[in-house]
Design an enzyme around this catalytic site. Structure first.
Site, PDB file in Angstrom:
ATOM      1  CB  VAL B  69      -0.979   0.051   1.204  1.00 59.54           C
ATOM      2  CG1 VAL B  69      -1.983  -1.089   1.158  1.00 59.54           C
ATOM      3  CG2 VAL B  69      -0.247   0.083   2.537  1.00 59.54           C
ATOM      4  CG  ASN B  95      -6.924  -3.876   8.651  1.00 60.65           C
ATOM      5  OD1 ASN B  95      -7.202  -3.609   9.811  1.00 60.65           O
ATOM      6  ND2 ASN B  95      -6.113  -4.879   8.327  1.00 60.65           N
ATOM      7  CB  SER B 147      -5.261   3.539  16.890  1.00 53.17           C
ATOM      8  OG  SER B 147      -4.925   3.172  18.224  1.00 53.17           O
ATOM      9  CE1 TYR B 160      -0.068   1.919  14.940  1.00 49.54           C
ATOM     10  CE2 TYR B 160      -0.992   2.536  17.067  1.00 49.54           C
ATOM     11  CZ  TYR B 160      -1.092   1.843  15.875  1.00 49.54           C
ATOM     12  OH  TYR B 160      -2.215   1.095  15.599  1.00 49.54           O
ATOM     13  CE  LYS B 164      -3.158   2.970  12.910  1.00 46.71           C
ATOM     14  NZ  LYS B 164      -3.804   2.393  11.715  1.00 46.71           N
ATOM     15  CB  ILE B 193      -8.104  -5.467  19.018  1.00 49.73           C
ATOM     16  CG1 ILE B 193      -8.921  -4.166  18.964  1.00 49.73           C
ATOM     17  CG2 ILE B 193      -8.814  -6.576  18.245  1.00 49.73           C
ATOM     18  CD1 ILE B 193     -10.269  -4.197  19.630  1.00 49.73           C
TER      19      ILE B 193
END
Lengths: 79, 252
Positions: B69, B95, B147, B160, B164, B193
């Site tokens: 991607v 995703n 997130s 990170y 997000k 998760i």
């Protein structure tokens, strides 16, 4: 219909301009009709008419009718 | 979860990064709900057996589509294949993502480049080409995976969470740009998760995170898939520009 006529028709339909106004000198943002929203419609119509997907670079570089012809040549369209 | 009808019957979807974890959960739920899915991963061959199994199980077409991607040219070629094969695209789920933890002084340019290339650039590249198809159709749904840390922040995740947070912003902007074409753009912000990524953290940190969840359990990929199913379906036809937290009431 030859490629130039086809492309002129696409420009005229997408920008809502008469055919006689579609010349090599026609430039992005030179008329109120060719704004960024119309540019998106123009790109979609070119994709459809010539069965291609313009790359993002080509979408950005599509700055005039003359440039459109030059770009389409890369996709195998002859003028 | 028991559903009485197939919410995505007749729809064509592309899901990125779906060989494991949340992406795999979304892939299965979409297949179960009747969608034909182009299933992407960067690792060649990683989806072949999953695609065959889901096709057999749900009688829908699951087509593996291997590309990176973060490579704009590969993304273009992938969407060319979608157009050639299906001539339409109803749903894109962005995703694919990577997580690299590092305290602020330890964030190298290499870490930043990797994180932003996949999580942000990749999301934008896929939205660019998906939206071109969807604008012509005058309909479509784009779902981006953000997130909880992109909204709330977290220790060790400056880089990170920055990616997000970017996903939140780009989702809202794209929603505004594409609304005129009836293309909806929303994000899901998962909490903690149960994936291999979550299980890899130290036991004490795992317990602390679990204790921060009001519903008292770790989330599952299916929990996130349920949110994606809703946003992809016509049930959400008046929902755009939203960031839906699917986190069990987690506090960060």
């Amino acid at each position: 219909m030859d490629s130039t006529s086809k492309l002129k028709q696409v420009f005229a339909d997408s920008l809502g301009l008469p055919l006689e106004q579609i010349t090599d000198d026609l430039k992005y943002h030179s008329l109120p009709e060719w704004d960024s929203i119309a540019h998106m419609s123009l790109v979609a119509a070119i994709d459809d008419t010539f069965s291609i997907t313009l790359s993002t670079d080509d979408v950005i570089n599509l700055s005039s009718f003359a440039a459109a012809k030059e770009i389409l040549t890369k996709y195998g369209v002859n003028f | 979860m028991v559903l009485t009808s197939k919410l995505l019957a007749g729809k064509v979807a592309l899901i990125t990064g779906c060989s494991q974890g949340i992406g795999k959960g979304i892939l299965e739920m979409f297949a179960q709900n009747g969608a034909a899915v182009f299933a992407n991963d960067v690792v060649e061959g990683s989806l072949d057996s999953i695609a065959t199994a889901l096709t057999d199980k749900y009688q829908v077409e699951i087509t593996p589509l291997y590309f990176d991607v973060s490579n704009s040219e590969q993304v273009k070629q992938a969407f060319d294949k979608v157009k050639a094969h299906s001539e339409k695209l109803d749903v894109l789920v962005n995703n694919a993502g990577i997580m690299i933890d590092a305290l602020l002084p330890m964030i190298s340019p290499d870490i930043l480049t990797k994180l932003f290339s996949v999580n942000v650039f990749g999301t934008i590249y896929c939205m660019q080409y998906a939206s071109r198809i969807m604008m012509k159709q005058k309909q479509g749904s784009i779902i981006n995976l953000a997130s909880i840390v992109g909204v709330e922040g977290n220790i060790g995740q400056v880089a990170y969470s920055g990616t997000k947070a970017a996903v939140v912003g780009l989702t809202k902007s794209a929603a505004k740009e594409l609304a005129r074409y009836n293309v909806r753009v929303n994000a899901i912000a998962p909490g903690f998760i149960d994936t291999a990524m979550a299980r890899s953290i130290p036991e004490q940190a795992f317990t602390e995170k679990l204790n921060a969840i009001k519903l008292g359990r770790i989330g599952t990929p299916e929990d996130i898939a349920g949110g994606a199913l809703y946003l992809a379906s016509d049930l959400a036809s008046y929902v755009t520009g939203q960031v839906i937290g699917v986190n069990g009431g987690m506090l960060v």
